[in-house]
Scaffold this motif. Structure first.
Motif, PDB file in Angstrom:
ATOM      1  N   ARG A 221       2.217   1.664  -3.462  1.00 37.64           N
ATOM      2  CA  ARG A 221       1.245   2.216  -4.406  1.00 37.64           C
ATOM      3  C   ARG A 221       1.144   3.730  -4.261  1.00 37.64           C
ATOM      4  O   ARG A 221       1.049   4.457  -5.250  1.00 37.64           O
ATOM      5  CB  ARG A 221      -0.115   1.539  -4.226  1.00 37.64           C
ATOM      6  CG  ARG A 221      -0.122   0.093  -4.722  1.00 37.64           C
ATOM      7  CD  ARG A 221      -1.519  -0.491  -4.760  1.00 37.64           C
ATOM      8  NE  ARG A 221      -2.063  -0.748  -3.447  1.00 37.64           N
ATOM      9  CZ  ARG A 221      -1.877  -1.873  -2.759  1.00 37.64           C
ATOM     10  NH1 ARG A 221      -1.120  -2.841  -3.270  1.00 37.64           N
ATOM     11  NH2 ARG A 221      -2.428  -2.042  -1.585  1.00 37.64           N
TER      12      ARG A 221
ATOM     13  N   GLU B 190      -2.937  -3.552  -7.719  1.00 33.29           N
ATOM     14  CA  GLU B 190      -4.156  -3.051  -7.085  1.00 33.29           C
ATOM     15  C   GLU B 190      -5.416  -3.534  -7.808  1.00 33.29           C
ATOM     16  O   GLU B 190      -6.381  -3.940  -7.170  1.00 33.29           O
ATOM     17  CB  GLU B 190      -4.114  -1.527  -7.034  1.00 33.29           C
ATOM     18  CG  GLU B 190      -5.178  -0.921  -6.160  1.00 33.29           C
ATOM     19  CD  GLU B 190      -4.925   0.552  -5.944  1.00 33.29           C
ATOM     20  OE1 GLU B 190      -5.001   0.965  -4.777  1.00 33.29           O
ATOM     21  OE2 GLU B 190      -4.646   1.285  -6.922  1.00 33.29           O
ATOM     22  N   ASN B 191      -5.406  -3.495  -9.132  1.00 32.95           N
ATOM     23  CA  ASN B 191      -6.586  -3.916  -9.898  1.00 32.95           C
ATOM     24  C   ASN B 191      -6.501  -5.359 -10.387  1.00 32.95           C
ATOM     25  O   ASN B 191      -7.477  -5.885 -10.900  1.00 32.95           O
ATOM     26  CB  ASN B 191      -6.800  -2.977 -11.088  1.00 32.95           C
ATOM     27  CG  ASN B 191      -7.216  -1.601 -10.626  1.00 32.95           C
ATOM     28  OD1 ASN B 191      -7.898  -1.444  -9.616  1.00 32.95           O
ATOM     29  ND2 ASN B 191      -6.796  -0.591 -11.355  1.00 32.95           N
TER      30      ASN B 191
ATOM     31  N   HIS C 175       3.601  -2.977  -7.829  1.00 26.79           N
ATOM     32  CA  HIS C 175       2.631  -2.998  -6.721  1.00 26.79           C
ATOM     33  C   HIS C 175       1.378  -2.201  -7.082  1.00 26.79           C
ATOM     34  O   HIS C 175       0.260  -2.607  -6.754  1.00 26.79           O
ATOM     35  CB  HIS C 175       3.254  -2.429  -5.442  1.00 26.79           C
ATOM     36  CG  HIS C 175       4.168  -3.364  -4.735  1.00 26.79           C
ATOM     37  ND1 HIS C 175       3.779  -4.621  -4.295  1.00 26.79           N
ATOM     38  CD2 HIS C 175       5.467  -3.228  -4.365  1.00 26.79           C
ATOM     39  CE1 HIS C 175       4.794  -5.214  -3.696  1.00 26.79           C
ATOM     40  NE2 HIS C 175       5.833  -4.386  -3.728  1.00 26.79           N
TER      41      HIS C 175
ATOM     42  N   ALA D  94       0.841  -1.206   0.000  1.00 25.62           N
ATOM     43  CA  ALA D  94       0.000   0.000   0.000  1.00 25.62           C
ATOM     44  C   ALA D  94       0.875   1.255   0.000  1.00 25.62           C
ATOM     45  O   ALA D  94       0.584   2.223  -0.717  1.00 25.62           O
ATOM     46  CB  ALA D  94      -0.944  -0.007   1.191  1.00 25.62           C
TER      47      ALA D  94
END
Length: 145
Positions: A9, A72-73, A68, A6
């Motif tokens: 990202r 996410e998707n 990274h 996270a």
């Protein structure tokens, strides 16, 4: 490197936003713009500007955080997507399904990072490989309880 995917990202978004669009066509200006984006994203420290190893490491870290971001998707597929986007750019084909705007920006950022890497390493493939390895290790650690 970042402490979690996270965090990576978030750093990847900062890196992407720090790059001018479009990137300059002049090789030197393009490298300077990418280096400035690495500084703005926090992946590179000002005292490391002349240090090729530090710039190469920041470039590797930039590729890692982009993987990274792409996770996410498509959890677990960010590294593969990044590699596919880079190959598609190099070889001039459009992957199926066609990349969305966010994927294209990640690809453009990765392409810029690899352009900068040309100035600081003699083995860009090893740099990409190291980035994908770091991504895999960090993703595995994040999945552990």
């Amino acid at each position: 490197m970042m402490s979690t995917p996270a965090d990576s990202r978030t750093a990847a978004r900062r890196l992407i936003e720090a790059l001018p669009r479009p990137l300059p066509r002049n090789d030197g200006r393009r490298a300077d713009a990418v280096q400035a984006a690495l500084l703005a994203s926090g992946l590179l420290d000002r005292r490391d500007l002349g240090n090729s190893r530090a710039v190469a490491a920041a470039t590797r870290d930039g590729l890692t955080i982009l993987a990274h971001l792409l996770d996410e998707n498509a959890p677990g597929h960010g590294a593969g997507q990044l590699l596919l986007l880079l190959l598609a750019e190099r070889d001039g084909f459009t992957p199926h399904p066609a990349p969305d705007e966010a994927q294209l920006r990640a690809r453009d950022t990765a392409t810029g990072l690899l352009h900068l890497a040309l100035w600081h390493t003699d083995n860009e493939l090893r740099l990409v490989s190291a980035a994908l390895q770091v991504h895999a290790e960090e993703a595995l650690l994040a999945d552990r309880p």
